[in-house]
Design a protein around this motif. Sequence first.
Motif, PDB file in Angstrom:
ATOM      1  N   LYS A  23       0.816  -1.213   0.000  1.00  0.00           N
ATOM      2  CA  LYS A  23       0.000   0.000   0.000  1.00  0.00           C
ATOM      3  C   LYS A  23       0.850   1.264   0.000  1.00  0.00           C
ATOM      4  O   LYS A  23       0.426   2.296  -0.513  1.00  0.00           O
ATOM      5  CB  LYS A  23      -0.936  -0.011   1.213  1.00  0.00           C
ATOM      6  N   GLN A  24       2.055   1.213   0.577  1.00  0.00           N
ATOM      7  CA  GLN A  24       2.853   2.415   0.674  1.00  0.00           C
ATOM      8  C   GLN A  24       3.504   2.772  -0.665  1.00  0.00           C
ATOM      9  O   GLN A  24       4.007   3.880  -0.824  1.00  0.00           O
ATOM     10  CB  GLN A  24       3.933   2.258   1.744  1.00  0.00           C
ATOM     11  N   PRO A  28       2.170   2.729 -10.704  1.00  0.00           N
ATOM     12  CA  PRO A  28       1.936   3.349 -12.017  1.00  0.00           C
ATOM     13  C   PRO A  28       1.021   2.455 -12.861  1.00  0.00           C
ATOM     14  O   PRO A  28       1.180   1.239 -12.895  1.00  0.00           O
ATOM     15  CB  PRO A  28       3.346   3.427 -12.618  1.00  0.00           C
ATOM     16  N   LEU A  29       0.074   3.070 -13.533  1.00  0.00           N
ATOM     17  CA  LEU A  29      -0.920   2.304 -14.295  1.00  0.00           C
ATOM     18  C   LEU A  29      -1.190   2.967 -15.633  1.00  0.00           C
ATOM     19  O   LEU A  29      -1.567   4.141 -15.700  1.00  0.00           O
ATOM     20  CB  LEU A  29      -2.242   2.207 -13.528  1.00  0.00           C
ATOM     21  N   GLN A 232     -13.875   0.364  -9.669  1.00  0.00           N
ATOM     22  CA  GLN A 232     -14.077  -0.421 -10.885  1.00  0.00           C
ATOM     23  C   GLN A 232     -12.975  -1.462 -11.074  1.00  0.00           C
ATOM     24  O   GLN A 232     -13.192  -2.515 -11.677  1.00  0.00           O
ATOM     25  CB  GLN A 232     -14.122   0.497 -12.116  1.00  0.00           C
ATOM     26  N   MET A 233     -11.795  -1.180 -10.537  1.00  0.00           N
ATOM     27  CA  MET A 233     -10.666  -2.108 -10.651  1.00  0.00           C
ATOM     28  C   MET A 233     -10.655  -3.157  -9.543  1.00  0.00           C
ATOM     29  O   MET A 233      -9.909  -4.129  -9.620  1.00  0.00           O
ATOM     30  CB  MET A 233      -9.347  -1.333 -10.615  1.00  0.00           C
ATOM     31  N   GLY A 234     -11.436  -2.943  -8.496  1.00  0.00           N
ATOM     32  CA  GLY A 234     -11.371  -3.844  -7.353  1.00  0.00           C
ATOM     33  C   GLY A 234     -10.141  -3.591  -6.512  1.00  0.00           C
ATOM     34  O   GLY A 234      -9.581  -4.515  -5.899  1.00  0.00           O
ATOM     35  N   GLN A 239      -4.645   2.416  -1.707  1.00  0.00           N
ATOM     36  CA  GLN A 239      -3.537   2.255  -2.647  1.00  0.00           C
ATOM     37  C   GLN A 239      -3.370   3.518  -3.498  1.00  0.00           C
ATOM     38  O   GLN A 239      -4.301   3.975  -4.149  1.00  0.00           O
ATOM     39  CB  GLN A 239      -3.791   1.060  -3.561  1.00  0.00           C
ATOM     40  N   GLU A 240      -2.169   4.081  -3.488  1.00  0.00           N
ATOM     41  CA  GLU A 240      -1.877   5.246  -4.318  1.00  0.00           C
ATOM     42  C   GLU A 240      -1.560   4.793  -5.742  1.00  0.00           C
ATOM     43  O   GLU A 240      -0.842   3.806  -5.946  1.00  0.00           O
ATOM     44  CB  GLU A 240      -0.689   6.029  -3.745  1.00  0.00           C
ATOM     45  N   ILE A 241      -2.093   5.512  -6.722  1.00  0.00           N
ATOM     46  CA  ILE A 241      -1.856   5.157  -8.125  1.00  0.00           C
ATOM     47  C   ILE A 241      -1.404   6.379  -8.910  1.00  0.00           C
ATOM     48  O   ILE A 241      -1.676   7.516  -8.533  1.00  0.00           O
ATOM     49  CB  ILE A 241      -3.116   4.550  -8.783  1.00  0.00           C
TER      50      ILE A 241
END
Length: 446
Positions: A23-24, A28-29, A232-234, A239-241
């Motif tokens: 989580k920390q 990147p997505l 939508q991603m579950g 979580q940072e994105i």
Amino acid sequence: MRLKITVLLLMINLHGMAQQPAKQDVLPLSAKQAVDYALANQATVRTAKLDQLIQLAKNKEVSGLALPNVAGSGSFQHNPIVQKQLIDASNFSDSVPKGTLVPFSFGLKFNAVGEIKVNQVLFDPSVLVALQARKTLEDLSTRTVQKAEIDVKVSVYKSYYNVLSARKALQFLTGNIATLEKLLSDTKETYKNGLVEKLDVDRLTVQLTNLQTEETKLRNLNEVGVAALKYQMGMSMQQEIELTDTLSTAEIKSAVVVENFDYSQRIEYQLLQTQKRAYEFDLKRYKFNAYPTLSLFGTGGMSRASDQFNYFNTATWYGYVGYGVNLSLPIYAGSQRRRKVDQAFLEVKKAEVKIEDAKLGIDLERSQSSSNLRNNILTLDAQESNMKLAQEVHNMTQIKYREGVGSSLEMSTAENDLLTAQNNYFSALYNAVVAKVDYLKANGKL
């Protein structure tokens, strides 16, 4: 079979867990990576995959109907007081007067039985149809998983691009605020020197406040959009994105050109076709219920009865074996079978109507999505040109204002026009990318 299902279940869960980083860490997505993450973790897809495993287990259960059925049983009974019955002793001896009743025990105190029964279906039409339908039912569950995946792709793509659109708008608005803050600072200095009126300062201050309010709204909209994307991603909300893709007009215009379209490219059509085949097997099963069934049975066991508990004396056990065949021929069942055949036949016809209606719906969806994509691209081009023109007007108005040949009212008007043009552009940009997603879905390309 149990081991196979367990392994597949673990693969589903472990694959989902493997997609979730610490989580920390900032994850990147790209849009494609977001979709892949959703396909592994989204609840709808995982549920559909579990339903698929359930169907596989049911198919194995059906396969077991054609295999021998072996059952063992055993019983032990102790009768401290053996039940007696009265019999007429004159039936056994002419010397005994008629009507002489004598109590007689037909059982013993200790009774034990061990038995094994075997049953094997030789011919049962309903079992044959069930075996034939297994592949169709597996296909149906597979198609259901595919449809769930496509629906998730559409939702994730739209959510992803919604965030990108909001962030791009926020980027432009932040630039506008920085420019206006510089202009307001310069105007305040000019006002101190007595070269402009306080009204000019006030107008620019109001403009800046309005832009900052819009910036706050956009930041809130971005946070909501990110949360919607994670859902939508579950993905966990903690979580940072970081979204790595960008939105551009060129990318939107690069839509796939569909040639030689076939209805089978749409998962909804495939589902209806598979469902129709399942209904056809139902019809076949009810029709075959008029056929006879034939099965083989066998029984073997050992029994023991005694007035003394001496079961370790093997000589006192007696074995028995029997086998045979059972033939069952339905003759009349109150026309119920006929009515079930009629219902199954109508279900098939209803499935055919749904398929024809689905084809019309697909044609309409393809036509609408193609038209919407073209119109949204034209609108995007127009709004992009309009935004560039508004930016040029804004720049020229700023230059005139700084040189003292323009008014603050002109500056305020140019600023508002630029903000409106930018908002229209970003709306057109998002609408165009959504239209592209809908176009790809309509043509079975997602």
